[in-house]
Enzyme design. Structure first.
Site, PDB file in Angstrom:
ATOM      1  N   SER A 416     -17.394  46.297  10.895  1.00 10.63           N
ATOM      2  CA  SER A 416     -17.593  47.402   9.959  1.00 10.63           C
ATOM      3  C   SER A 416     -18.572  48.435  10.507  1.00 10.63           C
ATOM      4  O   SER A 416     -18.729  49.499   9.911  1.00 10.63           O
ATOM      5  CB  SER A 416     -18.090  46.863   8.613  1.00 10.63           C
ATOM      6  OG  SER A 416     -19.222  46.075   8.796  1.00 10.63           O
ATOM      7  N   HIS A 437     -10.892  47.562  10.942  1.00  7.05           N
ATOM      8  CA  HIS A 437     -11.874  47.265   9.898  1.00  7.05           C
ATOM      9  C   HIS A 437     -11.140  46.970   8.598  1.00  7.05           C
ATOM     10  O   HIS A 437     -10.685  47.891   7.903  1.00  7.05           O
ATOM     11  CB  HIS A 437     -12.839  48.451   9.744  1.00  7.05           C
ATOM     12  CG  HIS A 437     -13.845  48.261   8.662  1.00  7.05           C
ATOM     13  ND1 HIS A 437     -14.468  49.311   8.038  1.00  7.05           N
ATOM     14  CD2 HIS A 437     -14.349  47.137   8.077  1.00  7.05           C
ATOM     15  CE1 HIS A 437     -15.298  48.845   7.119  1.00  7.05           C
ATOM     16  NE2 HIS A 437     -15.231  47.534   7.126  1.00  7.05           N
ATOM     17  N   GLU A 449      -9.462  50.682   8.177  1.00  6.20           N
ATOM     18  CA  GLU A 449      -9.914  51.714   9.113  1.00  6.20           C
ATOM     19  C   GLU A 449      -9.585  51.204  10.504  1.00  6.20           C
ATOM     20  O   GLU A 449     -10.128  50.169  10.926  1.00  6.20           O
ATOM     21  CB  GLU A 449     -11.435  51.902   9.003  1.00  6.20           C
ATOM     22  CG  GLU A 449     -11.903  52.785   7.866  1.00  6.20           C
ATOM     23  CD  GLU A 449     -13.416  53.004   7.894  1.00  6.20           C
ATOM     24  OE1 GLU A 449     -13.866  54.099   7.554  1.00  6.20           O
ATOM     25  OE2 GLU A 449     -14.164  52.061   8.260  1.00  6.20           O
ATOM     26  N   ASN A 487     -18.427  53.391   5.907  1.00  2.00           N
ATOM     27  CA  ASN A 487     -19.812  52.919   5.845  1.00  2.00           C
ATOM     28  C   ASN A 487     -20.794  53.986   6.321  1.00  2.00           C
ATOM     29  O   ASN A 487     -21.916  54.070   5.827  1.00  2.00           O
ATOM     30  CB  ASN A 487     -19.977  51.636   6.667  1.00  2.00           C
ATOM     31  CG  ASN A 487     -19.435  50.431   5.909  1.00  2.00           C
ATOM     32  OD1 ASN A 487     -19.231  50.504   4.697  1.00  2.00           O
ATOM     33  ND2 ASN A 487     -19.194  49.338   6.595  1.00  2.00           N
TER      34      ASN A 487
END
Ligand code: 3HC
Length: 720
Positions: A416, A437, A449, A487
């Site tokens: 991540s 991800h 992702e 993130n």
């Protein structure tokens, strides 16, 4: 867009507007022409309307909403024409008869469908309502209760269910193994047989608009409205659609139609409709990436997953559900057994809930091959490592995989935050290394992702994007930067939430504002749910927990968050975190111990606490998030604003009716956001998140909208 032929004196109007036969202007004109030809031809005794290719129309052409074409020869008029035709009309449904497609079917005198098809009125998902008579005809056909449920939820139903509800006159049995062509041929045959059978029947009772609606009590509407407010919180369309359905029971058809059109008119121009339609297209655009030819992807038929923990077993489920064999590897038998059990339990649960059959569940489980030996991966096409989030550990796993797997195998790392290039550098095939991800729980969350490193090849990207689609994910290609897109944007957003605690707010103040904005929960509640130790782990990896390692010019906002972990307040799993929880409950209550700690930390860090308005909380959290989104775009880490919107809607619960952070930014006005960012930055110069993005600055000063600017930019690029 339509074709016309006669078979056994039955006129067959075939709608041919691939891929989904959307009811564009040309299709509407084609239907009118077909009706007129069939009406004038004395040898024609009945009419069949059918969709060519894979489906009956899946609705009005959504792209005509923005350019106004939808108002030329509008669909309600076409349907009125269908219904009033003197010769019987049979509608033959396969694929997905959605929205305007189902409304066309409701205008026909008879409806016959393949057992494989689905019908539905999903317009509320686009912020509108079934606006071609759907809210008036469906209640007349199946009653207000069933119709309101279908229309307000927007959920499609299987043909068998539609038949049981009284939407259909007949079903054509088609097995899952038969081809679309066979389905079409059988359906057309059955429709012509039905048309010939009813050719001399009176159309009395067959024109749905002439049927009576049984009224229901106000209690029903109140209960449904309550349910909608809970399940579709913040969405206007479902409640407005309910009003239109209610009108069907209160007024004659013509007046009911006027009500439907009035409500549609208001919804049509609403910001929610614009946002939801933006999302519809953005979701389908994620596969369209400048410079990447998706056809270059190689088929993935055999997959490996490393790590049988929650993430690894969740990832494996996605593949075996689709019949793709998976070798699931773990180092310890105990962990492997636990992972396999979790997968078995998942399928057991689905059988119990009636979501699949025992047979299909067993078939999926048959694709799972648990193993303790990396050597069993020698022949896989793609392997995803889902081991501990640590750079050195991931590097050594990929190094090992590089030695074992065949040279063509694509190596994916599920991370991540970590640097894909560094991980790829441990292998001799950096062109075949990519980040994948997955969001937790990996078998539930649809977002993925996919992170391209500097050496990741076009073929690797295309292959991974394609296989992500195959396993029913919404894949978004992102660049390789800390936290990627989701993130990375979460950090400044989260930092503002924590900064607000330092200055005077409490977790429940911030969470309430975010909940009221439309998020399913606030940031502190989310952190408690995910586990506060995750944030601490990331801060430790960044080296900012230890005061001596911090940049003295950057404001540190996480002292309370760090202390919570020291106090073992990890969140829901330890029954206390930012909130306290009754055992087994996920509903947190504000906790005096935490509030005292926040006040104490504010004092220790030199803040004089003050009342902070809801407006300030909302602006600071959201504008910090949006500013970072602009930075992702200007650095080329995100390819399109819509990609960011999709990530935030599907990964972080951004309210879809606001269209995602970048769409929302355009709606608020870039100048307003830019000016606020400057102001907040002036008051807080030690927060680098308030440094405005250059792209935002440029668009704000030129008065441009991001969406328009970016579309133009992509067009210019593709013309180069
Ligand atoms: N209008 C215009 N384009 C549409 C469309 C529509 N109603 N439905 C799908 N498309 C386009 C998609 O944008 C996509 O285009 P692209 O290939 O250029 O990206 C292409 O058709 C294929 O769509 P999907 O990728 O979604 O294909 P799937 O096979 O995965 O799904 C589907 C098919 C289930 C039919 C799905 O496309 C869908 O749900 N479509 C929308 C259905 C809908 O909302 N209908 C109501 C429309 S509003 C209406 O009818 C108003 C009326 O009441 C007056």
């Amino acid at each position: 867009m339509t074709s016309y032929k006669t078979i056994k004196d039955v006129a067959v109007i075939t709608i041919e507007n691939p891929p989904v036969n959307a009811l564009s202007l040309a299709v509407r004109e084609g239907i009118l022409d077909g009706l007129s030809r069939a009406s004038k031809d004395d040898t024609v005794c009945a009419i069949v309307i059918i969709g060519g290719g894979r489906t009956f129309p899946a609705g009005a052409d959504i792209s005509e909403f923005a350019n106004g074409k939808a108002f030329t020869k509008p669909l309600p008029q076409i349907i009125e024409k269908i219904e009033s035709t003197q010769k019987p009309i049979v509608c033959a449904i396969h694929g997905t008869a959605f929205g305007g497609g189902l409304e066309v079917a409701l205008g026909c005198h008879y409806r016959i469908a393949s057992t494989r098809s689905k019908v539905g009125l999903p317009e509320v998902n686009l912020g509108i309502l079934p606006g071609a008579g759907g809210t008036q005809r469906l209640p007349r056909l199946i009653g207000v209760w069933l119709a309101a449920e279908m229309i307000c939820s927007g959920k499609p139903i299987e043909a068998v269910d539609a038949d049981a509800k009284g939407i259909l006159d007949d079903l054509v049995e088609i097995s899952s193994l038969e081809s679309v062509q066979t389905e079409y041929d059988k359906l057309l045959d059955a429709a012509i047989t039905l048309a010939l059978r009813v050719k001399n029947h009176s159309l009395e009772g067959k024109r749905v608009s002439q049927l009576k609606v049984e009224p229901v009590s106000d209690f029903f509407y109140e209960q449904l409205a309550l349910q909608i407010s809970k399940n579709a919180r913040g969405m206007n369309a479902p409640l407005q659609a309910l009003k239109a359905v209610k009108a069907s029971a209160m007024f004659p058809f013509k007046e009911g139609m006027q009500r439907e059109q009035q409500i549609l008119g208001r919804l049509f121009v609403s910001s929610q409709a614009k946002a939801l339609q933006h999302i519809f297209f953005a979701e389908r655009q994620t596969m369209k990436i400048p410079g990447i030819d998706m056809k270059k992807g190689v088929p993935i038929k055999f997959v490996g997953v490393i790590g049988a923990g929650m993430m690894g077993s969740g990832i494996a489920i996605n593949f075996i559900k689709k019949g793709i064999p998976v070798v699931l590897i773990d180092a310890e038998q105990e962990f492997l057994d636990r992972g396999v059990k979790a997968i078995e339990d998942y399928f057991k649960g689905r059988v119990k809930k009636g979501k699949t059959t025992r047979f299909l569940a067993d078939r999926s489980l048959g694709y799972l091959r648990p193993s303790l030996h990396y050597e069993d991966l020698s022949n896989v096409d793609l392997v995803i490592e889902a081991v501990f989030e640590n750079l050195d550990v991931k590097k050594s796993v990929l190094k090992h995989l590089d030695e074992i797997c065949k040279p063509q195998t694509i190596l994916c790392t599920n991370t991540s935050t970590l640097d894909i290039d560094q991980i790829a550098s441990a292998t001799n095939r950096p062109d075949r290394v990519i980040g994948t991800h997955f969001f937790s729980p990996a078998n539930v969350m649809r977002l993925m992702e996919n992170v391209a490193g500097s050496k990741t090849s076009e073929r690797t990207i295309a292959s991974v994007m394609q296989i992500s689609k195959t396993i029913s994910k919404i894949p978004v290609l992102v660049g390789n930067c800390f936290g990627f897109i989701g993130n990375r944007m979460l950090f400044p957003y989260n930092n503002q939430a924590n900064a607000l605690l330092q200055e005077g707010a409490f977790p429940h103040d911030v969470d309430k504002v975010l909940y009221d904005f439309g998020f399913p929960m606030g940031l502190f509640q989310m952190s408690d749910l995910a586990g506060n130790d995750i944030g601490l782990h990331i801060r430790k990896a960044q080296g900012i927990v230890d005061p001596s390692q911090r940049d003295p010019n950057e404001r540190y906002v996480s002292t309370t968050a760090d202390k919570l972990c020291e106090m073992k307040r990890f969140g829901v799993k330890s029954s206390k975190g930012w909130y306290s929880y009754a055992k087994g409950s996920r509903k947190g209550r504000p906790d005096k111990e935490v509030m005292d700690l926040i006040v104490e930390n504010s004092k220790a860090e030199g803040f004089v606490r003050r009342n902070i308005s809801a407006k300030e909380i909302e602006e600071r959290c959201l504008y910090a998030l949006i500013n970072e989104g602009f930075k992702c775009l200007e650095e080329g880490m995100a390819y399109k604003p819509g990609d960011i919107d999709i990530i935030w809607i599907y990964g972080y619960g951004f309210p879809p009716q606001k269209g995602g952070p970048m769409h929302y930014a355009d709606a608020v006005g870039l100048k307003k956001i830019y000016d606020s960012i400057l102001q907040y930055g002036k008051a807080d110069p030690k927060t680098s998140a308030w440094k405005p993005s250059k792209l935002l600055e440029q668009l704000a000063s030129s008065g441009k909208k991001l969406a328009k600017y970016w579309t133009k930019k992509l067009k210019a690029q593709s013309n180069l």
